[in-house]
Design a protein around this motif. Sequence first.
Motif, PDB file in Angstrom:
ATOM      1  N   GLY A  36       4.803  70.985 -43.320  1.00 27.62           N
ATOM      2  CA  GLY A  36       4.774  71.950 -44.332  1.00 27.62           C
ATOM      3  C   GLY A  36       4.348  73.190 -43.618  1.00 27.62           C
ATOM      4  N   LYS A  37       3.239  73.244 -42.757  1.00 30.96           N
ATOM      5  CA  LYS A  37       2.563  74.270 -42.112  1.00 30.96           C
ATOM      6  C   LYS A  37       3.538  74.933 -41.322  1.00 30.96           C
ATOM      7  N   LEU A  38       4.384  74.111 -40.328  1.00 30.59           N
ATOM      8  CA  LEU A  38       5.227  74.501 -39.510  1.00 30.59           C
ATOM      9  C   LEU A  38       6.464  75.506 -40.389  1.00 30.59           C
ATOM     10  N   MET A  39       6.965  74.694 -41.276  1.00 29.68           N
ATOM     11  CA  MET A  39       7.780  75.194 -42.315  1.00 29.68           C
ATOM     12  C   MET A  39       7.513  76.536 -42.658  1.00 29.68           C
ATOM     13  N   SER A  40       6.277  76.954 -43.151  1.00 30.59           N
ATOM     14  CA  SER A  40       5.712  78.351 -43.644  1.00 30.59           C
ATOM     15  C   SER A  40       5.730  78.993 -42.328  1.00 30.59           C
ATOM     16  N   LYS A  65      18.904  73.703 -41.734  1.00 32.49           N
ATOM     17  CA  LYS A  65      18.789  72.648 -40.933  1.00 32.49           C
ATOM     18  C   LYS A  65      17.505  72.804 -39.961  1.00 32.49           C
ATOM     19  N   LEU A  66      16.705  71.826 -40.253  1.00 33.57           N
ATOM     20  CA  LEU A  66      15.144  71.640 -39.643  1.00 33.57           C
ATOM     21  C   LEU A  66      15.064  70.460 -38.904  1.00 33.57           C
ATOM     22  N   ASP A  67      14.894  70.449 -37.481  1.00 31.71           N
ATOM     23  CA  ASP A  67      14.897  69.138 -36.979  1.00 31.71           C
ATOM     24  C   ASP A  67      13.646  69.135 -36.197  1.00 31.71           C
ATOM     25  N   PHE A  68      12.890  68.214 -36.336  1.00 33.43           N
ATOM     26  CA  PHE A  68      11.346  68.206 -35.684  1.00 33.43           C
ATOM     27  C   PHE A  68      11.595  67.204 -34.459  1.00 33.43           C
ATOM     28  N   LEU A  69      11.484  67.875 -33.294  1.00 32.05           N
ATOM     29  CA  LEU A  69      11.845  67.078 -32.105  1.00 32.05           C
ATOM     30  C   LEU A  69      10.773  66.565 -31.428  1.00 32.05           C
ATOM     31  N   HIS A  70       9.641  67.086 -31.621  1.00 33.87           N
ATOM     32  CA  HIS A  70       8.269  66.917 -30.719  1.00 33.87           C
ATOM     33  C   HIS A  70       7.145  67.003 -31.570  1.00 33.87           C
ATOM     34  N   ARG A 108       4.881  73.313 -21.386  1.00 34.41           N
ATOM     35  CA  ARG A 108       5.764  73.666 -22.805  1.00 34.41           C
ATOM     36  C   ARG A 108       6.831  72.835 -23.201  1.00 34.41           C
ATOM     37  N   TYR A 109       7.154  72.612 -24.426  1.00 30.25           N
ATOM     38  CA  TYR A 109       8.349  71.748 -25.000  1.00 30.25           C
ATOM     39  C   TYR A 109       8.842  72.069 -26.156  1.00 30.25           C
ATOM     40  N   LEU A 110      10.129  71.809 -26.428  1.00 31.94           N
ATOM     41  CA  LEU A 110      10.730  72.321 -27.435  1.00 31.94           C
ATOM     42  C   LEU A 110      10.208  71.435 -28.730  1.00 31.94           C
ATOM     43  N   ALA A 111       9.571  71.703 -29.721  1.00 32.53           N
ATOM     44  CA  ALA A 111       9.082  71.250 -30.668  1.00 32.53           C
ATOM     45  C   ALA A 111      10.253  70.975 -32.102  1.00 32.53           C
ATOM     46  N   ALA A 112      10.962  71.993 -32.211  1.00 30.58           N
ATOM     47  CA  ALA A 112      11.667  72.035 -33.481  1.00 30.58           C
ATOM     48  C   ALA A 112      12.804  73.093 -33.325  1.00 30.58           C
TER      49      ALA A 112
END
Length: 182
Positions: A36-40, A65-70, A108-112
């Motif tokens: 929820g914090k990331l969505m905000s 579309k929100l994909d949590f990847l890492h 560094r990494y792709l998180a979403a």
Amino acid sequence: MFIELPKTKKCRESRIIQTHRVFPSDLNAFGALYGGKLMSLIDDTTSISASRHCRRPSMTASTDKLDFLHPIYENHSVCVESYVSGTGKKSMEIFAKVLGENLETGERYLAATCFMTFVVVETEYNFKGVPGVIPETNEEKMIHQGYEKRRAVRMKELEHNKDLGNHISLSIPWMDGSDLGE
């Protein structure tokens, strides 16, 4: 009151980058950044992209579309980068990518990834529409290329959800018992 808008703008003209440190108060029960914090953070960042692109009052219409990847962990940074990737007459699709960074190692990494739709909510009488977008980088071109297909899916889902809404009860079930399967 409003400025005259060009017919098109480059994706980079709406690019917003926000970076934050992940603190213990931002974590979920599994030690990662709370979704929820990331969505905000995504909604905040993409709203600025929308404003920068159309210079008109606009609001979130959907999180498409929100994909949590890492997962992103404590003391890592979370970087949300967004830009307008497609437009309609009064709507804008905004792409957001979320990068995590281990601040001790520099990894560094792709998180979403996320697509948001914003709509212009207040226009003057001579509003001619939201400017189109011109992608320049390979990433922007690839994201923009899929816009029409994603928009068609969104419109179909919106119609489905409107129909679903016709079957959703607005009563207070514990007050009148009307939703007890009658």
